[in-house]
Motif scaffolding. Structure first.
Motif, PDB file in Angstrom:
ATOM      1  N   ASP A  20      -2.907   1.920  -4.054  1.00 12.57           N
ATOM      2  CA  ASP A  20      -3.387   2.642  -2.878  1.00 12.57           C
ATOM      3  C   ASP A  20      -4.610   3.493  -3.212  1.00 12.57           C
ATOM      4  O   ASP A  20      -5.549   3.586  -2.421  1.00 12.57           O
ATOM      5  N   ARG A  21      -4.653   4.097  -4.393  1.00 15.22           N
ATOM      6  CA  ARG A  21      -5.800   4.915  -4.779  1.00 15.22           C
ATOM      7  C   ARG A  21      -7.026   4.050  -5.024  1.00 15.22           C
ATOM      8  O   ARG A  21      -8.153   4.445  -4.679  1.00 15.22           O
ATOM      9  N   VAL A  41      -5.423   3.445   5.577  1.00 11.77           N
ATOM     10  CA  VAL A  41      -6.259   3.655   4.395  1.00 11.77           C
ATOM     11  C   VAL A  41      -7.375   4.656   4.696  1.00 11.77           C
ATOM     12  O   VAL A  41      -7.605   5.604   3.940  1.00 11.77           O
ATOM     13  N   ARG A  83       2.845   2.875  -3.187  1.00 13.31           N
ATOM     14  CA  ARG A  83       2.148   3.750  -4.154  1.00 13.31           C
ATOM     15  C   ARG A  83       2.454   3.308  -5.580  1.00 13.31           C
ATOM     16  O   ARG A  83       2.720   4.129  -6.457  1.00 13.31           O
ATOM     17  N   TYR A  94       0.834  -1.202   0.000  1.00 10.39           N
ATOM     18  CA  TYR A  94       0.000   0.000   0.000  1.00 10.39           C
ATOM     19  C   TYR A  94       0.872   1.256   0.000  1.00 10.39           C
ATOM     20  O   TYR A  94       0.632   2.196  -0.769  1.00 10.39           O
ATOM     21  N   LEU A  95       1.886   1.275   0.858  1.00 12.18           N
ATOM     22  CA  LEU A  95       2.730   2.465   0.998  1.00 12.18           C
ATOM     23  C   LEU A  95       3.694   2.650  -0.171  1.00 12.18           C
ATOM     24  O   LEU A  95       4.255   3.731  -0.341  1.00 12.18           O
ATOM     25  N   ARG A 107      -8.400   3.212  -1.581  1.00 14.42           N
ATOM     26  CA  ARG A 107      -9.104   4.332  -0.946  1.00 14.42           C
ATOM     27  C   ARG A 107     -10.457   4.596  -1.598  1.00 14.42           C
ATOM     28  O   ARG A 107     -11.399   5.044  -0.934  1.00 14.42           O
TER      29      ARG A 107
END
Length: 346
Positions: A185-186, A212, A174, A171-172, A189
């Motif tokens: 990650d987007r 998140v 990106r 996730y981190l 979200r």
């Protein structure tokens, strides 16, 4: 309009959203009853079972585990050999062990962590995710020898633990853009944003889901009277904290109150109290951290947190206040302080 309750899950393997929604709902209802909020518990369980249609509350489970699985399916057993993920996971290993060493004082534990720190150090010739994963398995095996997690070996294996840490790293990172150029990650979200909707919504997030949800709420204008974080890694200073977006980390404008719960035996919530480091939201809103103590050898479970009266009571109160009909304890248990209280800080 009645307030919505939104659950945001954390790290873990494939999930059945309906099964998880039912399990989280049962756990939270149990905690509400223990906190003296029987009416709120009945309304919540009525939602899950289809009863009480006139009192039905909208409850959403923001599910994104399938997004991790889809990427893993493309890259075999260990997922994609993505350079950004390898770098993030490598840094996470070093940071995780350093964070654990900062909160442990037992000489034996410190000796175990010294060994884990040596195992976590990057290798000069190491290339790609697969080699980092092998190193991570060694580190996880060593860390699980710590008190009190040694007894957890029957519940969580090093492979499972590394798989969970990898999700944080992915996730981190990106990265992992889809055909439209939207990174992982987007996409994650967006699932949370869809579940929250226009609000008002009480958002309860667990583990990676706290990261998140925090980032997603910065992107939304929905009214969130209470944000609840359970077993959060947000406070990990050397990896998670500097990678949060936006920077510097702060409380989203939409959040009217934030309660952060942690268990001292939670292997993921290493630095649990981060309110002094977050930029306050409008009106000076900052998280209030409270410690809970769960039974068993693996306390990172969302259901264990949700069943705690100290967690469930404020959620019941926030839902009632957002509806304009405050849920007050019915005498079956202790009254829980509200989200603006400083009681029970960790």
């Amino acid at each position: 309009m009645r307030s919505r309750l939104v659950f945001v899950h954390g790290i873990g393997g494939p999930r059945d959203p309906a099964t998880d929604l039912a399990a989280w709902t049962r756990a939270l209802a149990s905690g509400m009853r223990a906190a003296g909020h029987g009416q709120a518990a009945d309304e919540l369980e009525g939602t899950a079972s289809g009863e009480h249609p006139d009192q039905r509350r909208s409850v959403r489970f923001a599910h994104y585990a399938d997004l991790f699985g889809a990427a893993q399916a493309q890259g075999g057993e260990h997922g994609r050999t993505d350079g950004a993920e390898a770098e993030a996971l490598s840094e996470l290993l070093v940071a995780w062990v350093a964070e654990l060493a900062a909160v442990h004082t037992d000489d034996r534990d410190l000796a175990v962590l010294a060994h884990a720190r040596a195992e976590a150090a990057p290798r000069a010739q190491e290339q790609g995710v697969l080699e980092v994963v092998r190193r991570a398995l060694n580190v996880a095996t060593t860390v699980l020898a710590l008190k009190p997690w040694g007894a957890a070996a029957g519940w969580v294996t090093p492979k499972v633990l590394v798989g969970q840490l990898r999700q944080v790293a992915r996730y981190l990172a990106r990265a992992e853009a889809d055909a439209d150029g939207t990174c992982l990650d987007r996409r994650i979200r967006a699932r949370v944003a869809e579940a929250v909707g226009a609000g008002p919504a009480v958002v309860v997030a667990h583990s990676l889901g706290t990261v998140v949800a925090l980032e997603a709420l910065h992107e939304l204008e929905a009214q969130v009277p209470l944000f609840v974080t359970l077993g959060s890694p947000i406070g990990m200073r050397t990896l998670v904290w500097p990678r949060l977006r936006p920077q510097p980390p702060g409380v989203p404008a939409a959040v009217g109150g934030w309660l952060n719960f942690w268990d001292r035996d939670d292997v993921i919530a290493v630095r649990p109290c981060f309110e002094r480091e977050l930029r306050p939201g409008p009106g000076g809103i900052v998280p209030v951290s409270r410690r809970v103590d769960s039974d068993g050898v693996w306390v990172h479970s969302a259901e264990k947190y949700l069943a705690q009266p100290g967690v469930a009571g404020p959620v019941a109160q926030a839902l009632g206040l957002a509806d304009g009909t405050a849920h007050t304890p019915d005498g079956a248990g202790p009254r829980s302080p509200g989200p603006g209280s400083t009681a029970d800080r960790g």
